[in-house]
Design a protein around this motif. Sequence first.
Motif, PDB file in Angstrom:
ATOM      1  N   LEU A  11      80.251  39.763  94.598  1.00 18.44           N
ATOM      2  CA  LEU A  11      78.843  39.398  94.728  1.00 18.44           C
ATOM      3  C   LEU A  11      78.759  38.533  95.979  1.00 18.44           C
ATOM      4  O   LEU A  11      79.135  37.365  95.965  1.00 18.44           O
ATOM      5  CB  LEU A  11      78.336  38.633  93.512  1.00 18.44           C
ATOM      6  N   LEU A  13      76.349  37.606  99.393  1.00 17.89           N
ATOM      7  CA  LEU A  13      75.073  37.684 100.104  1.00 17.89           C
ATOM      8  C   LEU A  13      75.272  37.218 101.538  1.00 17.89           C
ATOM      9  O   LEU A  13      75.978  36.247 101.794  1.00 17.89           O
ATOM     10  CB  LEU A  13      74.024  36.804  99.435  1.00 17.89           C
ATOM     11  N   ILE A  22      68.124  35.530  95.230  1.00 12.95           N
ATOM     12  CA  ILE A  22      68.617  36.908  95.150  1.00 12.95           C
ATOM     13  C   ILE A  22      69.868  36.994  94.287  1.00 12.95           C
ATOM     14  O   ILE A  22      70.029  37.933  93.505  1.00 12.95           O
ATOM     15  CB  ILE A  22      68.842  37.474  96.566  1.00 12.95           C
ATOM     16  N   GLY A  23      70.753  36.033  94.394  1.00  9.16           N
ATOM     17  CA  GLY A  23      71.953  36.013  93.552  1.00  9.16           C
ATOM     18  C   GLY A  23      71.580  35.961  92.080  1.00  9.16           C
ATOM     19  O   GLY A  23      72.163  36.673  91.257  1.00  9.16           O
ATOM     20  N   GLN A  25      68.810  37.080  90.762  1.00  7.15           N
ATOM     21  CA  GLN A  25      68.247  38.383  90.409  1.00  7.15           C
ATOM     22  C   GLN A  25      69.347  39.409  90.180  1.00  7.15           C
ATOM     23  O   GLN A  25      69.275  40.210  89.236  1.00  7.15           O
ATOM     24  CB  GLN A  25      67.316  38.869  91.516  1.00  7.15           C
ATOM     25  N   LEU A  26      70.365  39.406  91.035  1.00  5.18           N
ATOM     26  CA  LEU A  26      71.457  40.371  90.892  1.00  5.18           C
ATOM     27  C   LEU A  26      72.243  40.148  89.597  1.00  5.18           C
ATOM     28  O   LEU A  26      72.556  41.103  88.880  1.00  5.18           O
ATOM     29  CB  LEU A  26      72.384  40.303  92.099  1.00  5.18           C
ATOM     30  N   LYS A  29      70.128  41.289  86.647  1.00  7.22           N
ATOM     31  CA  LYS A  29      70.119  42.753  86.528  1.00  7.22           C
ATOM     32  C   LYS A  29      71.452  43.270  85.978  1.00  7.22           C
ATOM     33  O   LYS A  29      71.472  44.205  85.179  1.00  7.22           O
ATOM     34  CB  LYS A  29      69.795  43.395  87.867  1.00  7.22           C
ATOM     35  N   ALA A  30      72.554  42.661  86.401  1.00  9.33           N
ATOM     36  CA  ALA A  30      73.862  43.064  85.878  1.00  9.33           C
ATOM     37  C   ALA A  30      73.954  42.793  84.379  1.00  9.33           C
ATOM     38  O   ALA A  30      74.467  43.627  83.612  1.00  9.33           O
ATOM     39  CB  ALA A  30      74.980  42.330  86.619  1.00  9.33           C
TER      40      ALA A  30
END
Length: 88
Positions: A11, A13, A22-23, A25-26, A29-30
Amino acid sequence: MNQNKAQIRYLLLEPLLRGKGIGNQLISKAITFATEKNISSIILWTNSELTAARKVYENFGFEIMQSKQSYLSGKHLTEDCWRLDLLK
């Protein structure tokens, strides 16, 4: 109990994208994806210098399960394996 496990391998960025959520959000989602697929836990490795990333993992409930000393990129670092149990 389902023994399917997932691992977040990388992970990373770009510097211009950091600090914008953003981290988070990722990782969110994972976790959603793994939950929908009935994954029992997610693991990932990170190191002691990545303080912002470690805070993201901690905020989502990941816990350190293992630590080891390593020599990476010309530095002595502590690597930690983090785990989030999804099916309790």
